[in-house]
Design a protein around this motif. Structure first.
Motif, short mmCIF file in Angstrom:
data_model
loop_
_atom_site.label_atom_id
_atom_site.label_comp_id
_atom_site.label_asym_id
_atom_site.label_seq_id
_atom_site.Cartn_x
_atom_site.Cartn_y
_atom_site.Cartn_z
N ARG A 1 9.41 2.08 -36.95
CA ARG A 1 10.57 1.55 -36.24
C ARG A 1 10.59 0.03 -36.36
O ARG A 1 9.56 -0.62 -36.16
CB ARG A 1 10.54 1.89 -34.75
CG ARG A 1 10.55 3.37 -34.41
CD ARG A 1 11.94 3.95 -34.56
NE ARG A 1 12.02 5.30 -34.05
CZ ARG A 1 11.71 6.38 -34.72
NH1 ARG A 1 11.25 6.27 -35.96
NH2 ARG A 1 11.84 7.58 -34.19
N TRP B 1 7.51 7.68 -38.58
CA TRP B 1 7.40 7.07 -37.25
C TRP B 1 7.73 5.58 -37.24
O TRP B 1 7.81 4.97 -36.17
CB TRP B 1 5.98 7.26 -36.70
CG TRP B 1 4.90 6.77 -37.60
CD1 TRP B 1 4.23 7.49 -38.54
CD2 TRP B 1 4.36 5.44 -37.67
NE1 TRP B 1 3.31 6.70 -39.20
CE2 TRP B 1 3.36 5.44 -38.69
CE3 TRP B 1 4.63 4.26 -36.98
CZ2 TRP B 1 2.64 4.31 -39.01
CZ3 TRP B 1 3.90 3.12 -37.31
CH2 TRP B 1 2.93 3.15 -38.31
N GLN C 1 20.49 -5.32 -35.72
CA GLN C 1 20.50 -5.14 -34.27
C GLN C 1 21.53 -6.04 -33.59
O GLN C 1 22.15 -5.65 -32.60
CB GLN C 1 19.11 -5.35 -33.67
CG GLN C 1 18.43 -6.66 -34.01
CD GLN C 1 17.48 -6.50 -35.16
OE1 GLN C 1 17.81 -5.88 -36.17
NE2 GLN C 1 16.28 -7.05 -35.03
N ASP D 1 12.94 -0.22 -31.31
CA ASP D 1 13.01 1.03 -30.55
C ASP D 1 13.00 0.65 -29.08
O ASP D 1 11.95 0.58 -28.44
CB ASP D 1 11.85 1.94 -30.90
CG ASP D 1 11.99 3.35 -30.32
OD1 ASP D 1 13.00 3.60 -29.63
OD2 ASP D 1 11.11 4.19 -30.56
N VAL E 1 15.47 1.49 -38.03
CA VAL E 1 14.32 1.88 -38.85
C VAL E 1 14.39 1.18 -40.20
O VAL E 1 15.48 0.83 -40.68
CB VAL E 1 14.27 3.41 -39.05
CG1 VAL E 1 14.09 4.10 -37.71
CG2 VAL E 1 15.50 3.92 -39.77
N VAL F 1 17.87 1.99 -31.74
CA VAL F 1 16.82 2.34 -32.70
C VAL F 1 17.23 1.79 -34.06
O VAL F 1 18.35 2.04 -34.51
CB VAL F 1 16.62 3.87 -32.80
CG1 VAL F 1 15.56 4.19 -33.85
CG2 VAL F 1 16.21 4.45 -31.46
N GLY G 1 19.08 7.03 -24.36
CA GLY G 1 18.45 6.87 -25.67
C GLY G 1 17.83 8.13 -26.26
O GLY G 1 18.12 8.49 -27.40
N ARG H 1 14.84 0.84 -25.06
CA ARG H 1 15.62 1.64 -24.13
C ARG H 1 15.75 0.94 -22.79
O ARG H 1 14.78 0.38 -22.28
CB ARG H 1 14.95 3.01 -23.90
CG ARG H 1 14.86 3.87 -25.15
CD ARG H 1 14.06 5.12 -24.89
NE ARG H 1 13.91 5.93 -26.10
CZ ARG H 1 13.15 7.01 -26.18
NH1 ARG H 1 12.47 7.40 -25.12
NH2 ARG H 1 13.08 7.68 -27.31
N GLY I 1 20.42 2.12 -38.27
CA GLY I 1 20.29 1.96 -36.84
C GLY I 1 21.38 2.63 -36.03
O GLY I 1 22.47 2.94 -36.53
N TRP J 1 19.04 8.64 -32.89
CA TRP J 1 18.02 9.19 -33.77
C TRP J 1 18.06 8.47 -35.12
O TRP J 1 19.13 8.22 -35.65
CB TRP J 1 18.25 10.68 -34.00
CG TRP J 1 18.24 11.48 -32.74
CD1 TRP J 1 19.27 11.65 -31.86
CD2 TRP J 1 17.13 12.20 -32.19
NE1 TRP J 1 18.88 12.43 -30.80
CE2 TRP J 1 17.57 12.79 -30.97
CE3 TRP J 1 15.82 12.41 -32.62
CZ2 TRP J 1 16.73 13.56 -30.19
CZ3 TRP J 1 14.98 13.19 -31.83
CH2 TRP J 1 15.44 13.76 -30.63
#
Length: 287
Positions: free
Chosen positions: A172, A170, A135, A175, A163, A161, A22, A177, A11, A27
Motif C-alpha cells: 500500500r 499487500w 491521493q 491506506d 497501491v 487506499v 473504508g 481510514r 486508488g 479495494w
C-alpha cells in the motif's frame, strides 16, 4: 477511483454518512486494479473483482460477470478499474436518488443519496483539473462532492487506499481510514499530510542505516516540518541532525520533544549506538 498513468498507482477514496466506510467500499491491489462498491453495499465485489482482474480479465468483463450473478444488482453501485485504465461502472436502477456515475479517462466517480444529481460530474471535473500525487487528486474529487452538497444524510467516515504499480498484494502507498468524525475529509487530509511526513522519516531511517547521515538528517528535518505537532518526528529528527554534525541543533530538537513528552528522555537512555549513533553525545548535552 482512478489510475495514475504516470506512476501506475491505483486508488480509491470515499466519504459517507456511515460508520467505517473504508472496509466496505475501498479495494485495491498492487499491479491489479481498484474497486469501489457502494449503495446497498456488497463488499465481496472488491476481492472478487480483483481476483478476476488478476486472471487478466478486463474491468468490464469482471464487473459484468459479478453483476450477472447478483440478484440484488439493481441496488448496487460498483466501479472497477484495471491496470490498463479500463473502467467499468454500474449504478443500479433502484439505488436511492440522487445516484449516478461519471467515468472519464483513467477514473470514475460515483455517488448515491446525494443532495444533488450534479455531484458525480463535479467530482470528475475536479479530479481532472487537480494536480499532484494521486491521493491529492482523489481528495480534490471528494472536496468537489461536498461543494455540490454531498451526502444528503451528512458525513461520518472517509477512507483512501492507493497501491503501487506492482509488488506483493499487500503493498500500500496509502491506506487511511477515518472511522467516525464530524469532518471526515478534514481529518483524512490531515492524515494524508502526516503520512507524507512519516514516509520521509522512514526513508531517513533507511539512509541512516546505510551510513548516509547528512541525507538522512535532511529527510528527518523535512518530516518534522511537515508534521510540526509530532514530538515523535521531532525527537528522531534531533538525533539525525546531531549525527549529521549539528550537535547543538540536534540537542535543541530532542529537548523540545521532551518538553512535550518527558518519556523521550527515558527512551534516549535506552537507545544503543546501533539505533542512535549520536545518542550518547545528545545525552551528555542534555543531562
Amino acid at each position: 477511483m482512478a489510475l495514475d498513468p504516470a506512476t501506475g498507482e491505483l486508488g480509491v477514496a470515499v466519504q459517507s454518512h456511515w460508520f467505517s466506510v473504508g472496509p466496505l467500499c475501498a479495494w485495491a491491489r498492487a499491479g491489479v486494479g481498484a474497486v469501489a462498491t457502494q449503495s446497498v453495499v456488497e463488499p465481496a465485489y472488491g476481492p472478487n473483482a480483483l481476483d478476476r482482474l488478476h486472471e487478466d480479465v478486463n474491468a468490464r468483463q469482471a464487473l459484468g460477470e459479478l453483476l450477472a450473478a447478483d440478484p440484488l444488482a439493481h441496488v448496487r453501485q460498483v466501479a472497477v478499474i484495471d491496470v490498463r485504465g479500463v473502467v467499468a461502472t454500474h449504478t443500479g436502477k433502484a439505488c436511492i436518488a440522487h445516484a449516478g456515475h461519471v467515468s472519464g479517462e483513467h477514473h470514475s466517480c460515483q455517488a448515491n443519496m446525494m443532495a444533488r444529481a450534479t455531484v458525480p460530474q463535479a467530482m470528475s471535473d475536479a479530479f481532472v483539473a487537480a494536480t499532484g500525487a494521486l491521493q491529492d487528486r482523489l481528495l480534490a474529487g471528494l472536496d468537489a462532492a461536498e461543494g455540490e452538497g454531498g451526502d444528503v444524510r451528512g458525513r461520518q467516515s472517509a477512507a483512501m487506499v492507493v497501491v503501487p504499480a506492482d509488488g506483493e498484494p499487500w503493498r500500500r502507498s496509502v491506506d487511511l481510514r477515518v472511522e467516525d468524525h464530524g469532518a471526515p475529509l478534514d481529518e483524512l487530509r490531515r492524515l494524508v499530510a502526516l503520512q507524507r511526513a512519516y514516509d520521509l522519516a522512514g526513508a531517513g531511517d533507511e539512509l541512516l542505516a546505510a551510513g548516509r547521515t547528512e541525507e538522512a538528517g535532511r529527510l528527518y528535518q523535512r518530516a518534522a516540518e511537515l508534521a510540526p505537532d509530532s514530538d515523535e518526528l521531532l525527537f528522531w529528527s534531533g538525533l539525525a541532525i546531531a549525527q549529521a554534525g549539528d550537535l547543538d541543533g540536534g540537542v535543541a530538537a530532542v529537548r523540545r520533544a521532551a518538553e512535550e513528552n518527558p518519556n523521550w528522555l527515558v527512551l534516549l537512555d535506552r537507545l544503543s549506538p546501533e539505533f542512535a549513533p549520536a545518542g550518547e553525545a545528545v545525552r551528555q548535552q542534555i543531562t
